[in-house]
Write an enzyme that holds these catalytic residues in place. Structure first.
Site, PDB file in Angstrom:
ATOM      1  N   LYS A 132       0.806  -1.234   0.000  1.00 21.45           N
ATOM      2  CA  LYS A 132       0.000   0.000   0.000  1.00 21.45           C
ATOM      3  C   LYS A 132       0.834   1.278   0.000  1.00 21.45           C
ATOM      4  O   LYS A 132       0.341   2.361   0.306  1.00 21.45           O
ATOM      5  CB  LYS A 132      -0.995   0.053   1.177  1.00 21.45           C
ATOM      6  CG  LYS A 132      -1.832  -1.173   1.419  1.00 21.45           C
ATOM      7  CD  LYS A 132      -2.121  -1.984   0.225  1.00 21.45           C
ATOM      8  CE  LYS A 132      -3.171  -1.455  -0.701  1.00 21.45           C
ATOM      9  NZ  LYS A 132      -3.233  -2.311  -1.919  1.00 21.45           N
ATOM     10  N   LYS A 148      -8.595   6.032  -3.469  1.00 22.50           N
ATOM     11  CA  LYS A 148      -8.637   7.493  -3.535  1.00 22.50           C
ATOM     12  C   LYS A 148      -7.317   8.114  -3.983  1.00 22.50           C
ATOM     13  O   LYS A 148      -7.300   9.138  -4.663  1.00 22.50           O
ATOM     14  CB  LYS A 148      -8.912   8.039  -2.137  1.00 22.50           C
ATOM     15  CG  LYS A 148     -10.336   8.109  -1.696  1.00 22.50           C
ATOM     16  CD  LYS A 148     -10.278   8.586  -0.251  1.00 22.50           C
ATOM     17  CE  LYS A 148     -11.452   9.385   0.196  1.00 22.50           C
ATOM     18  NZ  LYS A 148     -11.280   9.758   1.621  1.00 22.50           N
ATOM     19  N   GLY A 149      -6.243   7.549  -3.477  1.00 23.48           N
ATOM     20  CA  GLY A 149      -4.918   8.080  -3.779  1.00 23.48           C
ATOM     21  C   GLY A 149      -4.704   9.484  -3.249  1.00 23.48           C
ATOM     22  O   GLY A 149      -4.081  10.318  -3.902  1.00 23.48           O
ATOM     23  N   SER A 166      -4.741   2.903   4.057  1.00 24.48           N
ATOM     24  CA  SER A 166      -4.910   2.260   2.753  1.00 24.48           C
ATOM     25  C   SER A 166      -4.969   0.740   2.929  1.00 24.48           C
ATOM     26  O   SER A 166      -5.786   0.063   2.310  1.00 24.48           O
ATOM     27  CB  SER A 166      -3.758   2.662   1.822  1.00 24.48           C
ATOM     28  OG  SER A 166      -3.939   2.102   0.559  1.00 24.48           O
ATOM     29  N   ARG A 194       5.426   5.567   1.505  1.00 22.71           N
ATOM     30  CA  ARG A 194       4.412   6.592   1.725  1.00 22.71           C
ATOM     31  C   ARG A 194       4.296   6.825   3.227  1.00 22.71           C
ATOM     32  O   ARG A 194       4.639   5.934   4.011  1.00 22.71           O
ATOM     33  CB  ARG A 194       3.123   5.970   1.173  1.00 22.71           C
ATOM     34  CG  ARG A 194       1.924   6.799   1.195  1.00 22.71           C
ATOM     35  CD  ARG A 194       0.762   6.011   0.597  1.00 22.71           C
ATOM     36  NE  ARG A 194      -0.360   6.915   0.445  1.00 22.71           N
ATOM     37  CZ  ARG A 194      -1.566   6.550   0.075  1.00 22.71           C
ATOM     38  NH1 ARG A 194      -1.817   5.285  -0.194  1.00 22.71           N
ATOM     39  NH2 ARG A 194      -2.528   7.430  -0.044  1.00 22.71           N
ATOM     40  N   THR A 226       1.382  -0.154  -7.138  1.00 23.52           N
ATOM     41  CA  THR A 226       0.673  -0.225  -8.422  1.00 23.52           C
ATOM     42  C   THR A 226       1.074   0.948  -9.317  1.00 23.52           C
ATOM     43  O   THR A 226       1.287   0.782 -10.524  1.00 23.52           O
ATOM     44  CB  THR A 226      -0.860  -0.192  -8.178  1.00 23.52           C
ATOM     45  OG1 THR A 226      -1.170  -1.067  -7.095  1.00 23.52           O
ATOM     46  CG2 THR A 226      -1.626  -0.615  -9.409  1.00 23.52           C
ATOM     47  N   TRP A 227       1.183   2.110  -8.715  1.00 20.73           N
ATOM     48  CA  TRP A 227       1.563   3.311  -9.473  1.00 20.73           C
ATOM     49  C   TRP A 227       2.994   3.153  -9.997  1.00 20.73           C
ATOM     50  O   TRP A 227       3.268   3.404 -11.172  1.00 20.73           O
ATOM     51  CB  TRP A 227       1.452   4.545  -8.576  1.00 20.73           C
ATOM     52  CG  TRP A 227       1.338   5.845  -9.309  1.00 20.73           C
ATOM     53  CD1 TRP A 227       1.194   6.016 -10.661  1.00 20.73           C
ATOM     54  CD2 TRP A 227       1.344   7.145  -8.732  1.00 20.73           C
ATOM     55  NE1 TRP A 227       1.111   7.353 -10.945  1.00 20.73           N
ATOM     56  CE2 TRP A 227       1.197   8.066  -9.782  1.00 20.73           C
ATOM     57  CE3 TRP A 227       1.449   7.617  -7.416  1.00 20.73           C
ATOM     58  CZ2 TRP A 227       1.165   9.446  -9.559  1.00 20.73           C
ATOM     59  CZ3 TRP A 227       1.411   8.988  -7.196  1.00 20.73           C
ATOM     60  CH2 TRP A 227       1.274   9.886  -8.265  1.00 20.73           C
ATOM     61  N   HIS A 286       8.176  -7.005  -1.944  1.00 19.16           N
ATOM     62  CA  HIS A 286       7.972  -6.264  -0.690  1.00 19.16           C
ATOM     63  C   HIS A 286       9.082  -6.608   0.314  1.00 19.16           C
ATOM     64  O   HIS A 286       8.983  -6.266   1.484  1.00 19.16           O
ATOM     65  CB  HIS A 286       6.627  -6.623  -0.061  1.00 19.16           C
ATOM     66  CG  HIS A 286       5.420  -6.081  -0.779  1.00 19.16           C
ATOM     67  ND1 HIS A 286       5.379  -4.825  -1.331  1.00 19.16           N
ATOM     68  CD2 HIS A 286       4.194  -6.628  -0.998  1.00 19.16           C
ATOM     69  CE1 HIS A 286       4.180  -4.626  -1.863  1.00 19.16           C
ATOM     70  NE2 HIS A 286       3.450  -5.708  -1.686  1.00 19.16           N
TER      71      HIS A 286
HETATM   72  P1  A3P Z   1      -5.439   4.709  -1.155  1.00 18.04           P
HETATM   73  O1  A3P Z   1      -5.949   3.475  -0.490  1.00 18.04           O
HETATM   74  O2  A3P Z   1      -4.960   5.729  -0.164  1.00 18.04           O
HETATM   75  O3  A3P Z   1      -6.372   5.286  -2.124  1.00 18.04           O
HETATM   76  P2  A3P Z   1      -0.333  -0.244  -3.546  1.00 18.04           P
HETATM   77  O4  A3P Z   1      -0.333   0.032  -5.005  1.00 18.04           O
HETATM   78  O5  A3P Z   1       1.033  -0.271  -2.937  1.00 18.04           O
HETATM   79  O6  A3P Z   1      -1.161  -1.421  -3.208  1.00 18.04           O
HETATM   80  O7  A3P Z   1      -1.014   1.029  -2.862  1.00 18.04           O
HETATM   81  C1  A3P Z   1      -2.376   1.298  -3.065  1.00 18.04           C
HETATM   82  C2  A3P Z   1      -2.596   2.789  -2.915  1.00 18.04           C
HETATM   83  O8  A3P Z   1      -2.109   3.448  -4.081  1.00 18.04           O
HETATM   84  C3  A3P Z   1      -4.076   3.134  -2.822  1.00 18.04           C
HETATM   85  O9  A3P Z   1      -4.146   4.293  -1.997  1.00 18.04           O
HETATM   86  C4  A3P Z   1      -4.431   3.408  -4.266  1.00 18.04           C
HETATM   87  O10 A3P Z   1      -5.584   4.209  -4.426  1.00 18.04           O
HETATM   88  C5  A3P Z   1      -3.182   4.122  -4.738  1.00 18.04           C
HETATM   89  N1  A3P Z   1      -2.966   4.000  -6.188  1.00 18.04           N
HETATM   90  C6  A3P Z   1      -3.157   2.920  -6.981  1.00 18.04           C
HETATM   91  N2  A3P Z   1      -2.872   3.197  -8.261  1.00 18.04           N
HETATM   92  C7  A3P Z   1      -2.507   4.499  -8.304  1.00 18.04           C
HETATM   93  C8  A3P Z   1      -2.123   5.382  -9.351  1.00 18.04           C
HETATM   94  N3  A3P Z   1      -2.069   4.958 -10.606  1.00 18.04           N
HETATM   95  N4  A3P Z   1      -1.814   6.643  -9.018  1.00 18.04           N
HETATM   96  C9  A3P Z   1      -1.869   7.081  -7.754  1.00 18.04           C
HETATM   97  N5  A3P Z   1      -2.241   6.291  -6.707  1.00 18.04           N
HETATM   98  C10 A3P Z   1      -2.553   5.012  -6.979  1.00 18.04           C
END
Ligand code: A3P
Length: 324
Positions: free
Chosen positions: A67, A291-292, A166, A158, A71-72, A133
């Protein structure tokens, strides 16, 4: 299924029986191996990665906290590294439009080495982008034994309060239920004690922070908040680090902006594949997108909870130069 111990060898079971043990907030056993907490199956996969994974020249490893922006980062690096291929062939649909980023950049220990002790990596095109991870010291047990030159490692993390919140939403979405307040508090307590899968999270961050200071050429430390605040600068920094900086021509044509749009939460979360699909390891694709927002913890943590985690982080990061 990574919480169970149905995949562990006799040797690993023997090792596990000698390790400090605790339980997560749902009652599943966690074991501390060399400073990091794992479920039995995760530990087995990590040991297999350490024994058998040897990155090839130019492979890239994306490391993150669960989290923390995984993914980003996966989508950004995939889009940056492969940008030429898709610019030259506009008739090809970009893989990020038809596949979830987690299927384009597989996890070492959660996917590849979770189903096999020695997965076939030859089927992936080189350079391969992997993700993990694992703490940096655990990852180095594999990467430093490779005969190739050191591979590039990009880390993203983060603020720990947002990461927690998250993670809480993720668990709820994953199990399709809203867990009660007692579970929320139990999960938070484990998080603050560091007893959580891949925890303590501050040790995770510190391992990559120190690694990036010691080896700037091969370890890049990034923050989710920084990418939100100054996306263009961070994407260019990423491309430079990966030895594929944007050319002048690309600068003029807005290539970095295009990549940011392609990888934006808004764009990815609205794609059919990410709304309805399931990743290769069987997770609903939509749970990776929410939400991001920076500071969403304010909607969920009490002031006392925020104070507790801030104090832990302050003490643990003190003197490291890493500030959150
Ligand atoms: P939130 O739950 O605060 O919205 P991970 O990718 O490590 O699993 O983390 C997930 C978090 O990244 C989530 O945060 C998700 O909404 C956010 N996220 C996923 N894809 C994203 C993107 N393309 N750009 C920005 N934030 C993203």
């Amino acid at each position: 299924n990574y919480m169970k111990d149905d995949n562990t060898s006799q040797e690993t079971n023997n090792l596990i029986s000698s390790l400090p043990a605790d339980k997560d907030f749902m009652g599943y056993s966690l074991y501390n191996y060399k400073g990091c907490w794992y479920y039995p199956n995760t530990l087995q996969a990590v040991l297999d990665v350490q024994d058998n994974f040897r990155p090839q020249k130019n492979d890239i490893i994306l490391a993150s906290l669960p989290k923390g922006g995984t993914t980003w980062l996966k989508s950004l690096v995939f889009a940056i590294v492969h940008r030429e291929k898709y610019r030259e062939n506009p008739q090809i649909i970009h893989p990020l439009l038809s596949q979830n980023p987690h299927d384009l950049v597989p996890f070492l220990e959660i996917e590849l080495y979770a189903s096999s002790h020695t997965p076939d990596l030859a089927k992936f095109p080189s350079p391969m982008i992997f993700s993990t991870h694992m703490h940096l010291n655990a990852l180095h047990e594999a990467t430093t034994k490779s005969s190739s030159s050191p591979c590039k490692i990009v880390y993203v993390c983060r603020g720990l309060k947002d990461t927690f919140v998250s993670g809480w939403h993720y668990k709820n979405m994953l199990h399709r239920t809203k867990m009660d307040q007692a579970s929320f508090e139990l999960m938070f307590d484990g998080y603050c004690r560091g007893v959580t899968l891949y925890g303590p999270y501050w040790e995770h961050m510190l391992s990559y922070w120190k690694g990036s200071l010691e080896d700037r050429e091969n370890v890049l430390f990034m923050r989710y908040e920084e990418i939100i605040e100054e996306p263009l600068i961070q994407v260019k920094r990423l491309a430079e680090f990966l030895n594929c900086p944007f050319t002048e021509e690309e600068e003029e044509s807005g290539s970095a902006e295009e990549i940011l749009n392609l990888c934006s939460l808004r764009n990815l979360s609205n794609l059919e594949i990410n709304k309805k699909g399931t990743t290769r390891i069987g997770i609903d694709s939509n749970v990776f997108f929410r939400k991001g927002e920076v500071g969403d913890w304010k909607n969920h943590l009490t002031p006392q909870m925020a104070k507790r985690i801030d104090e832990v982080v302050e003490v643990k990061l003190r003197g490291s130069g890493l500030i959150f």
